[in-house]
Design a protein around this motif. Structure first.
Motif, PDB file in Angstrom:
ATOM      1  N   PRO A  22       0.817  -1.220   0.000  1.00  0.00           N
ATOM      2  CA  PRO A  22       0.000   0.000   0.000  1.00  0.00           C
ATOM      3  C   PRO A  22       0.848   1.265   0.000  1.00  0.00           C
ATOM      4  O   PRO A  22       1.955   1.289   0.561  1.00  0.00           O
ATOM      5  CB  PRO A  22      -0.801  -0.123   1.303  1.00  0.00           C
ATOM      6  N   VAL A  23       0.335   2.293  -0.638  1.00  0.00           N
ATOM      7  CA  VAL A  23       1.032   3.570  -0.700  1.00  0.00           C
ATOM      8  C   VAL A  23       1.343   4.052   0.715  1.00  0.00           C
ATOM      9  O   VAL A  23       0.486   4.028   1.593  1.00  0.00           O
ATOM     10  CB  VAL A  23       0.167   4.620  -1.429  1.00  0.00           C
ATOM     11  N   GLY A  24       2.581   4.470   0.920  1.00  0.00           N
ATOM     12  CA  GLY A  24       3.016   4.899   2.250  1.00  0.00           C
ATOM     13  C   GLY A  24       3.951   3.907   2.895  1.00  0.00           C
ATOM     14  O   GLY A  24       4.698   4.248   3.818  1.00  0.00           O
ATOM     15  N   SER A  25       3.936   2.661   2.421  1.00  0.00           N
ATOM     16  CA  SER A  25       4.868   1.659   2.934  1.00  0.00           C
ATOM     17  C   SER A  25       6.289   2.098   2.576  1.00  0.00           C
ATOM     18  O   SER A  25       6.567   2.520   1.463  1.00  0.00           O
ATOM     19  CB  SER A  25       4.579   0.296   2.310  1.00  0.00           C
TER      20      SER A  25
ATOM     21  N   ILE B 183       7.676   4.681   3.888  1.00  0.00           N
ATOM     22  CA  ILE B 183       7.726   6.005   4.517  1.00  0.00           C
ATOM     23  C   ILE B 183       7.283   5.882   5.969  1.00  0.00           C
ATOM     24  O   ILE B 183       7.929   6.394   6.884  1.00  0.00           O
ATOM     25  CB  ILE B 183       6.797   6.995   3.783  1.00  0.00           C
ATOM     26  N   MET B 184       6.174   5.189   6.160  1.00  0.00           N
ATOM     27  CA  MET B 184       5.607   4.992   7.490  1.00  0.00           C
ATOM     28  C   MET B 184       6.016   3.624   8.044  1.00  0.00           C
ATOM     29  O   MET B 184       6.401   2.728   7.292  1.00  0.00           O
ATOM     30  CB  MET B 184       4.077   5.064   7.428  1.00  0.00           C
ATOM     31  N   SER B 185       5.909   3.486   9.351  1.00  0.00           N
ATOM     32  CA  SER B 185       6.179   2.194   9.967  1.00  0.00           C
ATOM     33  C   SER B 185       5.078   1.215   9.572  1.00  0.00           C
ATOM     34  O   SER B 185       3.951   1.619   9.249  1.00  0.00           O
ATOM     35  CB  SER B 185       6.222   2.324  11.491  1.00  0.00           C
ATOM     36  N   GLU B 186       5.385  -0.062   9.599  1.00  0.00           N
ATOM     37  CA  GLU B 186       4.373  -1.048   9.216  1.00  0.00           C
ATOM     38  C   GLU B 186       3.141  -0.996  10.115  1.00  0.00           C
ATOM     39  O   GLU B 186       2.011  -1.114   9.611  1.00  0.00           O
ATOM     40  CB  GLU B 186       4.959  -2.463   9.212  1.00  0.00           C
ATOM     41  N   PRO B 187       3.297  -0.816  11.455  1.00  0.00           N
ATOM     42  CA  PRO B 187       2.098  -0.694  12.284  1.00  0.00           C
ATOM     43  C   PRO B 187       1.204   0.474  11.872  1.00  0.00           C
ATOM     44  O   PRO B 187      -0.028   0.376  11.932  1.00  0.00           O
ATOM     45  CB  PRO B 187       2.660  -0.489  13.697  1.00  0.00           C
ATOM     46  N   GLU B 188       1.813   1.582  11.434  1.00  0.00           N
ATOM     47  CA  GLU B 188       1.021   2.722  11.006  1.00  0.00           C
ATOM     48  C   GLU B 188       0.301   2.414   9.690  1.00  0.00           C
ATOM     49  O   GLU B 188      -0.866   2.784   9.503  1.00  0.00           O
ATOM     50  CB  GLU B 188       1.907   3.960  10.838  1.00  0.00           C
ATOM     51  N   VAL B 189       0.996   1.732   8.780  1.00  0.00           N
ATOM     52  CA  VAL B 189       0.366   1.325   7.525  1.00  0.00           C
ATOM     53  C   VAL B 189      -0.821   0.409   7.814  1.00  0.00           C
ATOM     54  O   VAL B 189      -1.915   0.579   7.263  1.00  0.00           O
ATOM     55  CB  VAL B 189       1.373   0.605   6.607  1.00  0.00           C
ATOM     56  N   GLN B 190      -0.609  -0.550   8.706  1.00  0.00           N
ATOM     57  CA  GLN B 190      -1.679  -1.487   9.062  1.00  0.00           C
ATOM     58  C   GLN B 190      -2.871  -0.755   9.671  1.00  0.00           C
ATOM     59  O   GLN B 190      -4.033  -1.044   9.343  1.00  0.00           O
ATOM     60  CB  GLN B 190      -1.157  -2.530  10.047  1.00  0.00           C
ATOM     61  N   HIS B 191      -2.586   0.201  10.537  1.00  0.00           N
ATOM     62  CA  HIS B 191      -3.672   0.930  11.203  1.00  0.00           C
ATOM     63  C   HIS B 191      -4.499   1.727  10.199  1.00  0.00           C
ATOM     64  O   HIS B 191      -5.735   1.642  10.188  1.00  0.00           O
ATOM     65  CB  HIS B 191      -3.106   1.865  12.266  1.00  0.00           C
ATOM     66  N   VAL B 192      -3.837   2.510   9.364  1.00  0.00           N
ATOM     67  CA  VAL B 192      -4.549   3.380   8.436  1.00  0.00           C
ATOM     68  C   VAL B 192      -5.287   2.567   7.380  1.00  0.00           C
ATOM     69  O   VAL B 192      -6.465   2.832   7.075  1.00  0.00           O
ATOM     70  CB  VAL B 192      -3.577   4.381   7.786  1.00  0.00           C
ATOM     71  N   MET B 193      -4.623   1.571   6.821  1.00  0.00           N
ATOM     72  CA  MET B 193      -5.284   0.758   5.800  1.00  0.00           C
ATOM     73  C   MET B 193      -6.433  -0.054   6.405  1.00  0.00           C
ATOM     74  O   MET B 193      -7.459  -0.277   5.754  1.00  0.00           O
ATOM     75  CB  MET B 193      -4.267  -0.161   5.114  1.00  0.00           C
ATOM     76  N   GLY B 194      -6.272  -0.464   7.648  1.00  0.00           N
ATOM     77  CA  GLY B 194      -7.365  -1.157   8.323  1.00  0.00           C
ATOM     78  C   GLY B 194      -8.537  -0.227   8.573  1.00  0.00           C
ATOM     79  O   GLY B 194      -9.701  -0.623   8.450  1.00  0.00           O
ATOM     80  N   HIS B 195      -8.234   1.017   8.928  1.00  0.00           N
ATOM     81  CA  HIS B 195      -9.278   2.021   9.138  1.00  0.00           C
ATOM     82  C   HIS B 195     -10.095   2.235   7.869  1.00  0.00           C
ATOM     83  O   HIS B 195     -11.325   2.351   7.908  1.00  0.00           O
ATOM     84  CB  HIS B 195      -8.633   3.335   9.583  1.00  0.00           C
ATOM     85  N   LEU B 196      -9.412   2.271   6.728  1.00  0.00           N
ATOM     86  CA  LEU B 196     -10.079   2.567   5.466  1.00  0.00           C
ATOM     87  C   LEU B 196     -10.703   1.337   4.810  1.00  0.00           C
ATOM     88  O   LEU B 196     -11.799   1.414   4.246  1.00  0.00           O
ATOM     89  CB  LEU B 196      -9.085   3.204   4.492  1.00  0.00           C
ATOM     90  N   PHE B 197     -10.002   0.206   4.877  1.00  0.00           N
ATOM     91  CA  PHE B 197     -10.422  -0.944   4.079  1.00  0.00           C
ATOM     92  C   PHE B 197     -10.676  -2.213   4.881  1.00  0.00           C
ATOM     93  O   PHE B 197     -10.974  -3.257   4.290  1.00  0.00           O
ATOM     94  CB  PHE B 197      -9.371  -1.243   3.001  1.00  0.00           C
ATOM     95  N   GLY B 198     -10.549  -2.142   6.199  1.00  0.00           N
ATOM     96  CA  GLY B 198     -10.791  -3.326   7.008  1.00  0.00           C
ATOM     97  C   GLY B 198     -12.188  -3.893   6.780  1.00  0.00           C
ATOM     98  O   GLY B 198     -13.178  -3.159   6.847  1.00  0.00           O
ATOM     99  N   GLY B 199     -12.263  -5.183   6.490  1.00  0.00           N
ATOM    100  CA  GLY B 199     -13.555  -5.819   6.256  1.00  0.00           C
ATOM    101  C   GLY B 199     -14.197  -5.452   4.934  1.00  0.00           C
ATOM    102  O   GLY B 199     -15.376  -5.744   4.711  1.00  0.00           O
TER     103      GLY B 199
END
Length: 261
Positions: A206-209, A211-227
């Motif tokens: 995902p865009v941002g990988s 640049i950002m830490s993996e936990p931050e990527v996971q959090h934001v992408m989960g916020h937007l696309f989780g489920g």
């Protein structure tokens, strides 16, 4: 969708936000989750100039259309960062472009070596690298459009949602450029098709990988696309339309690796 570079250059402009009523943020402030996601998006947009720098050491910079597009693209993405920074500022979060640029510079040899490695790999692959660059860029922009539209729908905010829709509209033109270029370069090259498929399936994130830490990527992408695996499948179907990429599932695979779906 075809892309006309001359029309793009003539109509390229900074995204506007001063006509939006930012005072509504006082009455309807954004929640922590949304602000965290906006900060992520803002940082990514501001880092576009760094991506442009890396592109200039690859065969893509010798392509007239690509070089011309990147100039306008870099400008538009910078203004996306400025617009998002203005929203964050209304919530007491200050984002300074020069500060972000300084942090990037502090990477020193790590950044230099990364660019050198990309240059060496790109020139080893040769002209087919441009097909990789264009398809990868198209995937990034498709996901950006989906992210901005998703956040606009999630918040339904009188000031934020129209701004995100404006940004996503500009991003759709970027998608058109990348996918037009990718289609042309994949059409008659089985080697390019195989190379692009392998690289995207194995290495796209995902865009941002990076640049950002993996936990931050996971959090934001989960916020937007989780489920919301169906949204990722729609993105995969857009990439599958390109020559030789039928059946590719790069978005679903990348998000699965992150543990989001």
């Amino acid at each position: 969708m075809a892309f006309d570079l001359d029309t793009f250059a003539e109509t390229s402009e900074a995204v506007t936000w001063h006509d939006l009523d930012f005072d509504t943020f006082d009455e309807y402030p954004l929640d922590h989750q949304t602000l965290r996601t906006l900060r992520y998006m803002c940082d990514v947009e501001y880092h576009t100039s760094c991506f442009l720098r890396e592109m200039l050491v690859t065969p893509s910079h010798r392509e007239e259309d690509a070089a011309g597009f990147m100039t306008m693209w870099n400008r538009e993405e910078f203004w996306h960062g400025e617009a998002l920074a203005a929203v964050l500022a209304r919530h007491g979060i200050q984002v300074d472009y020069n500060e972000l640029k300084a942090k990037r510079t502090k990477l020193g040899w790590q950044l230099a070596l990364s660019t050198m490695k990309q240059s060496a790999l790109a020139n080893l692959i040769g002209s087919d690298f441009v097909a990789v660059h264009m398809t990868w860029g198209g995937a990034n922009e498709l996901s950006a459009v989906a992210a901005y539209r998703r956040l606009a729908d999630m918040t339904e905010h009188p000031a934020l949602s129209p701004l995100l829709q404006r940004i996503s509209q500009q991003e759709t033109r970027h998608v058109a450029f990348y996918t037009t270029q990718a289609r042309d370069r994949l059409q008659d090259s089985p080697r390019a098709q195989g190379l692009v498929r392998t690289i995207l399936e194995k290495y796209w994130k995902p865009v941002g990988s990076g640049i950002m830490s993996e936990p931050e990527v996971q959090h934001v992408m989960g916020h937007l696309f989780g489920g919301r695996g169906e949204e990722l499948d729609k993105l995969d179907k857009r990439i599958q339309r390109l020559p030789g990429l039928d059946g590719i599932a790069m978005f679903r695979s990348a998000f699965t690796r992150l543990g989001i779906i």
